[in-house]
Design an enzyme around this catalytic site. Sequence first.
Site, mmCIF file in Angstrom:
data_model
loop_
_atom_site.group_PDB
_atom_site.id
_atom_site.type_symbol
_atom_site.label_atom_id
_atom_site.label_comp_id
_atom_site.label_asym_id
_atom_site.label_seq_id
_atom_site.Cartn_x
_atom_site.Cartn_y
_atom_site.Cartn_z
ATOM 1 N N GLY A 46 0.830 -1.192 0.000
ATOM 2 C CA GLY A 46 0.000 0.000 0.000
ATOM 3 C C GLY A 46 0.863 1.239 0.000
ATOM 4 O O GLY A 46 2.061 1.185 0.324
ATOM 5 N N GLN A 51 2.880 9.961 1.559
ATOM 6 C CA GLN A 51 4.191 9.348 1.348
ATOM 7 C C GLN A 51 4.855 9.845 0.064
ATOM 8 O O GLN A 51 6.051 9.663 -0.117
ATOM 9 C CB GLN A 51 4.073 7.830 1.343
ATOM 10 N N CYS A 88 6.840 -0.461 6.581
ATOM 11 C CA CYS A 88 6.358 0.747 5.919
ATOM 12 C C CYS A 88 7.400 1.200 4.908
ATOM 13 O O CYS A 88 8.599 1.200 5.189
ATOM 14 C CB CYS A 88 6.130 1.842 6.966
ATOM 15 N N LEU A 89 6.943 1.617 3.736
ATOM 16 C CA LEU A 89 7.860 2.102 2.710
ATOM 17 C C LEU A 89 8.562 3.385 3.138
ATOM 18 O O LEU A 89 9.603 3.726 2.588
ATOM 19 C CB LEU A 89 7.114 2.303 1.390
ATOM 20 N N GLU A 131 -2.625 2.391 5.884
ATOM 21 C CA GLU A 131 -2.664 3.516 4.941
ATOM 22 C C GLU A 131 -3.585 4.628 5.434
ATOM 23 O O GLU A 131 -3.281 5.810 5.262
ATOM 24 C CB GLU A 131 -3.067 3.042 3.540
ATOM 25 N N HIS A 134 -1.745 6.718 7.805
ATOM 26 C CA HIS A 134 -0.906 7.711 7.116
ATOM 27 C C HIS A 134 -1.702 8.982 6.823
ATOM 28 O O HIS A 134 -1.186 10.096 6.939
ATOM 29 C CB HIS A 134 -0.364 7.156 5.794
#
Length: 182
Positions: A46, A51, A88-89, A131, A134
Amino acid sequence: MSVMDIRLFGDPVLRTPAAPVTDFDAELRGLVQDLTDTMIDAPGAGLAAPQLGVSLRVFTYYVDGVLGHLVNPSLDLSEEMQDGDEGCLSLPGLAFPTRRALRVVATGQDMHGEPLRLEGSELLARCVQHETDHLDGVLFIDRLDPEQRRLAMRAIREAQWSGAPAPTVKANPHLPGSAFGL
Protein backbone atom coordinates in the site's frame (compact mmCIF):
# COMPACT_ATOMS: atom_id res chain seq x y z
CA MET A 1 2.66 8.71 -15.03
CA SER A 2 5.76 7.86 -13.08
CA VAL A 3 7.53 6.37 -10.12
CA MET A 4 8.06 9.02 -7.45
CA ASP A 5 10.38 9.33 -4.45
CA ILE A 6 8.83 8.05 -1.22
CA ARG A 7 9.09 10.41 1.76
CA LEU A 8 11.00 8.90 4.67
CA PHE A 9 10.45 9.00 8.42
CA GLY A 10 11.18 12.48 9.72
CA ASP A 11 9.50 14.28 6.82
CA PRO A 12 6.81 16.54 8.36
CA VAL A 13 4.23 15.62 5.68
CA LEU A 14 4.06 12.14 7.25
CA ARG A 15 2.87 13.68 10.54
CA THR A 16 0.32 16.06 9.03
CA PRO A 17 -3.33 14.98 8.72
CA ALA A 18 -4.28 14.98 5.04
CA ALA A 19 -7.09 17.08 3.60
CA PRO A 20 -10.22 15.46 2.17
CA VAL A 21 -10.32 15.17 -1.60
CA THR A 22 -12.93 17.53 -3.05
CA ASP A 23 -11.92 17.61 -6.74
CA PHE A 24 -12.26 14.33 -8.60
CA ASP A 25 -10.39 15.48 -11.68
CA ALA A 26 -7.52 14.50 -13.96
CA GLU A 27 -5.01 15.63 -11.32
CA LEU A 28 -6.45 13.13 -8.81
CA ARG A 29 -6.43 10.35 -11.42
CA GLY A 30 -2.77 11.18 -12.10
CA LEU A 31 -2.00 11.01 -8.38
CA VAL A 32 -3.67 7.58 -8.12
CA GLN A 33 -1.56 6.40 -11.07
CA ASP A 34 1.65 7.80 -9.49
CA LEU A 35 0.78 6.09 -6.20
CA THR A 36 0.11 2.80 -8.00
CA ASP A 37 3.29 2.94 -10.09
CA THR A 38 5.44 3.87 -7.09
CA MET A 39 3.85 1.23 -4.82
CA ILE A 40 4.37 -1.54 -7.36
CA ASP A 41 7.94 -0.43 -8.10
CA ALA A 42 8.89 -0.31 -4.38
CA PRO A 43 7.35 -3.00 -4.03
CA GLY A 44 4.74 -2.48 -1.33
CA ALA A 45 1.26 -3.58 -0.27
CA GLY A 46 0.00 0.00 0.00
CA LEU A 47 0.97 3.63 -0.41
CA ALA A 48 -0.72 6.80 0.84
CA ALA A 49 -0.56 10.21 -0.86
CA PRO A 50 1.39 11.84 2.03
CA GLN A 51 4.19 9.35 1.35
CA LEU A 52 4.62 11.12 -2.00
CA GLY A 53 4.41 14.53 -0.33
CA VAL A 54 0.76 15.12 -1.27
CA SER A 55 -1.48 15.90 1.68
CA LEU A 56 -4.71 14.41 0.35
CA ARG A 57 -6.83 11.53 1.71
CA VAL A 58 -6.13 8.88 -0.92
CA PHE A 59 -4.21 5.61 -0.92
CA THR A 60 -3.57 2.63 -3.17
CA TYR A 61 -3.19 -1.03 -2.26
CA TYR A 62 -2.02 -4.27 -3.85
CA VAL A 63 -2.90 -7.26 -1.68
CA ASP A 64 -3.35 -10.89 -2.72
CA GLY A 65 -3.27 -9.93 -6.40
CA VAL A 66 -5.97 -7.26 -6.02
CA LEU A 67 -5.02 -3.72 -7.01
CA GLY A 68 -7.15 -0.81 -5.87
CA HIS A 69 -7.41 2.63 -4.33
CA LEU A 70 -9.65 4.48 -1.89
CA VAL A 71 -10.34 8.19 -1.55
CA ASN A 72 -11.60 9.80 1.68
CA PRO A 73 -11.74 6.51 3.61
CA SER A 74 -13.84 5.93 6.69
CA LEU A 75 -13.23 2.68 8.59
CA ASP A 76 -15.39 0.34 10.63
CA LEU A 77 -13.09 -2.05 12.53
CA SER A 78 -13.84 -5.43 14.06
CA GLU A 79 -13.34 -5.94 17.77
CA GLU A 80 -11.35 -9.09 17.04
CA MET A 81 -7.64 -8.31 16.76
CA GLN A 82 -4.65 -9.74 14.91
CA ASP A 83 -0.94 -9.55 15.65
CA GLY A 84 1.74 -9.58 13.00
CA ASP A 85 4.83 -7.90 11.68
CA GLU A 86 4.25 -4.64 9.88
CA GLY A 87 6.59 -2.50 7.84
CA CYS A 88 6.36 0.75 5.92
CA LEU A 89 7.86 2.10 2.71
CA SER A 90 8.66 5.30 4.65
CA LEU A 91 10.75 3.25 7.10
CA PRO A 92 12.50 0.93 4.61
CA GLY A 93 13.78 -2.40 5.82
CA LEU A 94 12.13 -2.23 9.25
CA ALA A 95 9.26 -4.37 10.54
CA PHE A 96 7.83 -4.75 14.03
CA PRO A 97 4.91 -6.67 15.59
CA THR A 98 1.85 -4.45 15.38
CA ARG A 99 -1.65 -5.12 16.69
CA ARG A 100 -4.52 -4.31 14.31
CA ALA A 101 -8.19 -5.13 13.90
CA LEU A 102 -8.66 -8.45 12.12
CA ARG A 103 -11.38 -7.17 9.78
CA VAL A 104 -12.26 -3.83 8.27
CA VAL A 105 -15.09 -2.32 6.26
CA ALA A 106 -13.87 0.81 4.52
CA THR A 107 -16.13 3.23 2.71
CA GLY A 108 -15.13 6.17 0.57
CA GLN A 109 -14.93 6.99 -3.10
CA ASP A 110 -13.03 5.97 -6.16
CA MET A 111 -10.98 8.44 -8.21
CA HIS A 112 -14.12 9.46 -10.13
CA GLY A 113 -16.07 10.30 -6.96
CA GLU A 114 -18.24 7.20 -7.08
CA PRO A 115 -19.05 5.49 -3.75
CA LEU A 116 -16.76 2.59 -2.90
CA ARG A 117 -16.96 -0.05 -0.19
CA LEU A 118 -14.03 -2.31 0.61
CA GLU A 119 -14.22 -5.26 3.00
CA GLY A 120 -11.21 -7.26 4.05
CA SER A 121 -9.52 -9.30 6.72
CA GLU A 122 -5.99 -10.15 7.76
CA LEU A 123 -3.45 -8.58 5.36
CA LEU A 124 -5.97 -6.39 3.51
CA ALA A 125 -7.42 -5.18 6.82
CA ARG A 126 -3.91 -4.43 8.09
CA CYS A 127 -3.03 -2.56 4.89
CA VAL A 128 -6.21 -0.44 4.90
CA GLN A 129 -5.67 0.52 8.55
CA HIS A 130 -1.98 1.29 7.96
CA GLU A 131 -2.66 3.52 4.94
CA THR A 132 -5.58 5.29 6.62
CA ASP A 133 -3.27 5.98 9.57
CA HIS A 134 -0.91 7.71 7.12
CA LEU A 135 -3.79 9.98 6.10
CA ASP A 136 -4.22 10.89 9.78
CA GLY A 137 -0.52 11.63 10.31
CA VAL A 138 0.00 8.41 12.27
CA LEU A 139 2.79 5.90 11.61
CA PHE A 140 2.65 2.21 12.50
CA ILE A 141 5.45 2.69 15.05
CA ASP A 142 3.04 4.91 17.02
CA ARG A 143 0.98 1.77 17.63
CA LEU A 144 3.82 -0.33 19.03
CA ASP A 145 4.06 -1.25 22.69
CA PRO A 146 6.70 0.80 24.58
CA GLU A 147 9.47 -1.81 24.32
CA GLN A 148 8.95 -2.38 20.59
CA ARG A 149 8.76 1.39 20.04
CA ARG A 150 12.13 1.78 21.80
CA LEU A 151 13.62 -0.90 19.53
CA ALA A 152 12.07 0.76 16.47
CA MET A 153 13.55 4.14 17.34
CA ARG A 154 16.99 2.57 17.79
CA ALA A 155 16.65 0.81 14.41
CA ILE A 156 15.61 4.09 12.77
CA ARG A 157 18.63 5.94 14.19
CA GLU A 158 20.92 3.15 12.94
CA ALA A 159 19.31 2.85 9.49
CA GLN A 160 21.43 3.94 6.53
CA TRP A 161 18.56 6.06 5.20
CA SER A 162 18.19 7.98 8.45
CA GLY A 163 20.02 11.27 8.01
CA ALA A 164 18.89 13.15 11.10
CA PRO A 165 17.96 12.51 14.71
CA ALA A 166 14.57 10.84 14.84
CA PRO A 167 11.64 12.99 15.94
CA THR A 168 9.57 12.05 18.96
CA VAL A 169 7.10 9.25 18.35
CA LYS A 170 3.51 9.64 19.50
CA ALA A 171 2.40 7.44 22.36
CA ASN A 172 -0.10 4.68 21.63
CA PRO A 173 -3.61 5.90 22.52
CA HIS A 174 -4.67 2.32 23.27
CA LEU A 175 -2.12 1.68 26.01
CA PRO A 176 -3.09 2.62 29.57
CA GLY A 177 -1.25 5.63 30.93
CA SER A 178 0.01 6.93 27.61
CA ALA A 179 -0.67 10.37 26.21
CA PHE A 180 -1.50 10.69 22.54
CA GLY A 181 -0.41 14.04 21.22
CA LEU A 182 -1.62 15.04 17.79
